[in-house]
Design an enzyme around this catalytic site. Structure first.
Site, short mmCIF file in Angstrom:
data_model
loop_
_atom_site.label_atom_id
_atom_site.label_comp_id
_atom_site.label_asym_id
_atom_site.label_seq_id
_atom_site.Cartn_x
_atom_site.Cartn_y
_atom_site.Cartn_z
N ASP A 15 1.16 -1.26 -0.29
CA ASP A 15 0.13 -0.29 0.24
C ASP A 15 1.10 1.08 -0.01
O ASP A 15 2.29 1.15 0.05
CB ASP A 15 -0.29 0.15 1.20
CG ASP A 15 -1.61 1.18 1.68
OD1 ASP A 15 -1.92 1.50 0.10
OD2 ASP A 15 -1.53 1.97 2.67
N ASP A 17 0.05 4.99 0.82
CA ASP A 17 -0.59 6.35 1.85
C ASP A 17 -0.39 5.63 3.10
O ASP A 17 -1.33 5.19 3.27
CB ASP A 17 -1.48 7.03 1.40
CG ASP A 17 -1.61 8.10 -0.18
OD1 ASP A 17 -0.72 9.09 -0.34
OD2 ASP A 17 -1.86 7.85 -0.99
N GLY A 59 -9.12 10.71 -3.23
CA GLY A 59 -9.10 12.64 -2.24
C GLY A 59 -10.18 12.76 -3.35
O GLY A 59 -11.63 14.22 -2.30
N GLU A 61 -13.53 11.75 -3.93
CA GLU A 61 -14.32 11.50 -3.44
C GLU A 61 -14.71 11.59 -2.30
O GLU A 61 -15.57 12.50 -2.11
CB GLU A 61 -14.38 9.56 -3.35
CG GLU A 61 -14.36 9.31 -4.23
CD GLU A 61 -13.30 8.56 -5.28
OE1 GLU A 61 -12.37 9.33 -4.74
OE2 GLU A 61 -13.82 7.70 -6.57
N HIS A 88 -8.78 18.49 -6.60
CA HIS A 88 -8.77 17.35 -7.16
C HIS A 88 -7.39 17.40 -8.26
O HIS A 88 -5.56 17.00 -7.36
CB HIS A 88 -9.28 16.08 -7.22
CG HIS A 88 -8.94 14.42 -6.76
ND1 HIS A 88 -8.06 13.71 -7.54
CD2 HIS A 88 -7.90 14.30 -6.35
CE1 HIS A 88 -7.86 12.97 -7.41
NE2 HIS A 88 -7.36 12.53 -6.27
N ARG A 89 -6.93 18.40 -9.57
CA ARG A 89 -6.22 18.07 -10.18
C ARG A 89 -5.27 18.64 -9.48
O ARG A 89 -3.59 18.65 -9.57
CB ARG A 89 -6.51 18.39 -11.30
CG ARG A 89 -5.96 18.06 -12.40
CD ARG A 89 -6.08 18.43 -13.55
NE ARG A 89 -7.56 18.48 -14.64
CZ ARG A 89 -8.28 19.35 -14.15
NH1 ARG A 89 -7.42 20.39 -14.46
NH2 ARG A 89 -9.83 19.28 -14.12
N LYS A 91 -4.75 19.66 -6.23
CA LYS A 91 -4.16 19.20 -5.09
C LYS A 91 -2.83 18.24 -5.65
O LYS A 91 -1.94 18.43 -5.27
CB LYS A 91 -5.04 18.49 -4.40
CG LYS A 91 -4.58 17.83 -2.76
CD LYS A 91 -4.09 16.81 -3.23
CE LYS A 91 -5.05 15.19 -3.58
NZ LYS A 91 -4.36 14.15 -4.03
N THR A 129 -5.20 3.45 -3.62
CA THR A 129 -6.23 3.86 -4.52
C THR A 129 -5.64 5.21 -4.71
O THR A 129 -6.77 6.19 -4.97
CB THR A 129 -6.96 3.47 -3.08
OG1 THR A 129 -7.08 4.68 -2.25
CG2 THR A 129 -7.90 2.77 -3.25
N ASP A 189 -1.60 -0.01 6.01
CA ASP A 189 -1.99 0.43 7.39
C ASP A 189 -3.23 0.50 7.84
O ASP A 189 -4.03 1.07 9.50
CB ASP A 189 -1.48 1.19 7.16
CG ASP A 189 -1.68 2.67 6.83
OD1 ASP A 189 -2.11 2.62 5.66
OD2 ASP A 189 -2.11 3.83 6.82
#
Ligand code: XBP
Length: 260
Positions: A15, A17, A59, A61, A88-89, A91, A129, A189
């Site tokens: 994973d 993040d 992000g 969502e 989002h873009r 960010k 994700t 995590d």
């Protein structure tokens, strides 16, 4: 149907993040807030609020979810979607800048385990994700421009529109590696990641992270193969790590695998 038990580990599925690096509080959250400022949207996500929002995977969502409760959010759904897309873009661009400054580093023990897998020819995959550009920003800064060559499969948000806890990203990784679930081991995590791996019948090593240590406090073997605070610390793991170990190495993972 329960698959045949396979003791050797053919692939480690990482994973991103919270597992490879603590990217959420001082990475994605800061970048979201910078995006709000840049786009002149009067929102700010504090540490606590962002922790609650992490229950929503993805992000874009997360933005759409939060807009339901935000003043000044557009009324029409299509306007909300457009705004979420734009924020989002933005960010993700700002996140790449934060990462490039070198503030977000791999968690303790991650680099060592990656290097060990490469030496011992245990294949690795990325199963996340998050968007591909975020993985690229993080791993090129931490592992170098040739990071992709270290991984046999890279599954990101773009490949698996159904995000964790849906098992799609794990199914895609197993399919690309052409191995049964029992030959893989996931390192995760968060509850959604654990659920996704388990729904694909992949055994999980849980490394607790900043935001999810409370939510995963009660998660323990046999629900996961092992649970502990950090790959860089052999203390505090359940089951306990081998005496004298200073970090969680590949042999330790194999030993845990043999217990079940
Ligand atoms: C983490 C996520 C992502 C990130 C932000 O995924 O849920 O949404 O918080 O990235 P994982 P995006 O733990 O599977 O790595 O803005 O690209 O979604």
């Amino acid at each position: 149907m329960i698959e045949a038990r396979i003791e050797s580990i053919e692939a480690i599925l990482w994973d991103v993040d919270g597992t490879l690096a603590e990217t959420e509080r001082d990475g994605h959250r800061l970048a979201f807030n910078q995006a709000f400022q840049t786009a002149q949207v009067p929102w700010q996500w504090d540490e606590h609020h962002y922790g609650a929002l992490l229950a929503v995977a993805g992000g874009r969502e997360r933005l759409l979810h939060d807009m339901q409760f935000q003043e000044y959010a557009p009324i029409e759904l299509k306007d909300r979607e457009q705004l979420a897309e734009r924020l989002h873009r933005l960010k993700n661009e700002l996140y790449a800048d934060i990462v490039a400054q070198g503030h977000l580093r791999l968690r303790a023990g991650v680099r060592e385990l990656i290097e060990e897998c490469i030496r011992e020819r245990v294949r690795m995959g990325i199963v996340t994700t998050t968007s591909r550009c975020n993985v690229d920003a993080l791993l090129s800064s931490q592992l170098g421009e040739r990071w992709e060559a270290m991984f046999s499969v890279i599954v990101c948000a773009e490949h698996a529109p159904k995000k964790k806890p849906d098992p799609l990203s794990y199914f895609l990784a197993l399919q690309a590696l052409q191995i049964p679930a029992a030959a893989a081991l996931a390192i995760e995590d968060a509850p959604a990641g654990i659920a996704a791996a388990q729904a694909a019948r992949v055994a999980v090593i849980l490394t607790r992270s900043h935001y999810f240590s409370g939510a995963t406090e009660a998660v323990a073997p046999p629900d996961v193969l092992a649970a502990g605070p950090s790959l860089g610390d052999a203390q505090g793991w359940s089951p306990i790590a081998a005496a004298g170990a200073t970090r969680i190495c590949l042999d330790q993972l194999r030993r845990w695998r043999q217990l079940y």
